[in-house]
Scaffold this motif. Structure first.
Motif, mmCIF file in Angstrom:
data_model
loop_
_atom_site.group_PDB
_atom_site.id
_atom_site.type_symbol
_atom_site.label_atom_id
_atom_site.label_comp_id
_atom_site.label_asym_id
_atom_site.label_seq_id
_atom_site.Cartn_x
_atom_site.Cartn_y
_atom_site.Cartn_z
ATOM 1 N N SER A 61 83.521 -7.481 60.020
ATOM 2 C CA SER A 61 83.589 -6.724 58.991
ATOM 3 C C SER A 61 82.155 -5.683 58.804
ATOM 4 O O SER A 61 82.403 -4.779 57.998
ATOM 5 C CB SER A 61 83.066 -7.711 57.815
ATOM 6 N N SER A 62 81.271 -5.862 59.734
ATOM 7 C CA SER A 62 80.300 -4.871 59.735
ATOM 8 C C SER A 62 80.789 -3.620 60.464
ATOM 9 O O SER A 62 80.343 -2.523 60.166
ATOM 10 C CB SER A 62 79.007 -5.525 60.526
ATOM 11 N N VAL A 63 81.672 -3.711 61.335
ATOM 12 C CA VAL A 63 82.218 -2.649 62.121
ATOM 13 C C VAL A 63 82.959 -1.898 61.086
ATOM 14 O O VAL A 63 82.802 -0.602 61.030
ATOM 15 C CB VAL A 63 83.007 -3.021 63.415
ATOM 16 N N SER A 64 83.757 -2.195 60.415
ATOM 17 C CA SER A 64 84.746 -1.830 59.559
ATOM 18 C C SER A 64 83.874 -1.097 58.556
ATOM 19 O O SER A 64 84.156 0.003 57.875
ATOM 20 C CB SER A 64 85.703 -2.564 58.904
ATOM 21 N N THR A 65 82.913 -1.495 58.081
ATOM 22 C CA THR A 65 81.808 -0.931 56.923
ATOM 23 C C THR A 65 81.223 0.128 57.612
ATOM 24 O O THR A 65 81.335 1.343 57.085
ATOM 25 C CB THR A 65 80.925 -1.961 56.627
ATOM 26 N N MET A 66 81.011 0.340 58.837
ATOM 27 C CA MET A 66 80.311 1.506 59.570
ATOM 28 C C MET A 66 81.270 2.570 59.912
ATOM 29 O O MET A 66 80.979 3.641 59.591
ATOM 30 C CB MET A 66 79.744 1.025 60.921
ATOM 31 N N ILE A 67 82.581 2.214 59.888
ATOM 32 C CA ILE A 67 83.723 3.235 60.132
ATOM 33 C C ILE A 67 83.859 3.752 58.677
ATOM 34 O O ILE A 67 83.990 4.931 58.826
ATOM 35 C CB ILE A 67 84.861 2.377 60.804
ATOM 36 N N VAL A 68 83.821 3.015 57.584
ATOM 37 C CA VAL A 68 84.078 3.710 56.567
ATOM 38 C C VAL A 68 83.027 4.589 55.966
ATOM 39 O O VAL A 68 83.024 5.907 55.512
ATOM 40 C CB VAL A 68 84.475 2.564 55.419
ATOM 41 N N ALA A 69 81.842 4.319 56.355
ATOM 42 C CA ALA A 69 80.686 5.131 56.065
ATOM 43 C C ALA A 69 80.652 6.339 56.789
ATOM 44 O O ALA A 69 80.347 7.533 56.401
ATOM 45 C CB ALA A 69 79.309 4.311 56.193
ATOM 46 N N LEU A 70 80.993 6.321 58.295
ATOM 47 C CA LEU A 70 81.217 7.441 59.024
ATOM 48 C C LEU A 70 82.221 8.454 58.545
ATOM 49 O O LEU A 70 82.059 9.682 58.502
ATOM 50 C CB LEU A 70 81.166 6.993 60.541
ATOM 51 N N SER A 71 83.240 7.800 58.355
ATOM 52 C CA SER A 71 84.435 8.607 57.834
ATOM 53 C C SER A 71 84.194 9.459 56.628
ATOM 54 O O SER A 71 84.616 10.810 56.597
ATOM 55 C CB SER A 71 85.661 8.033 57.725
ATOM 56 N N ASP A 72 83.518 8.662 55.608
ATOM 57 C CA ASP A 72 83.282 9.423 54.381
ATOM 58 C C ASP A 72 82.285 10.647 54.800
ATOM 59 O O ASP A 72 82.028 11.573 54.263
ATOM 60 C CB ASP A 72 82.508 8.674 53.332
ATOM 61 N N ALA A 73 81.294 10.195 55.535
ATOM 62 C CA ALA A 73 80.114 11.224 55.694
ATOM 63 C C ALA A 73 80.744 12.503 56.599
ATOM 64 O O ALA A 73 80.693 13.685 56.269
ATOM 65 C CB ALA A 73 79.134 10.898 56.676
#
Length: 83
Positions: free
Chosen positions: A23-35
């Motif tokens: 769950s923490s990895v998926s949150t980081m992936i979403v944040a990086l893709s938005d940026a």
């Protein structure tokens, strides 16, 4: 080759650890893709303050003899930048 399977308590702990890390990895992936999506779109600010996406002129193949020089110049003058 005497491998012992984990007991129920150890197996539960492994599953909880794996689930929380996913769950923490998926949150980081979403944040990086938005940026990266925001950073990937260059913007241009006009004198009146309007901000629009920067559009390339496609000038890489200009003056290669494919089209008449006048036609290439006219195409650059009449680029439509309305959103």
């Amino acid at each position: 080759m005497n491998k012992q399977l984990p007991n129920r308590r150890d197996f539960n702990g492994l599953c909880v650890g794996l689930g929380s890390s996913l769950s923490s990895v998926s949150t980081m992936i979403v944040a990086l893709s938005d940026a990266s999506a925001r950073a990937a779109t260059p913007r241009v600010k006009f004198q009146d303050g309007t901000i629009v996406p920067a559009l390339g002129q496609g000038s890489a193949n200009l003056a290669q003899g494919s089209y008449a020089e006048g036609a290439e110049e006219e195409a650059l003058r009449t680029v439509d930048v309305t959103p």
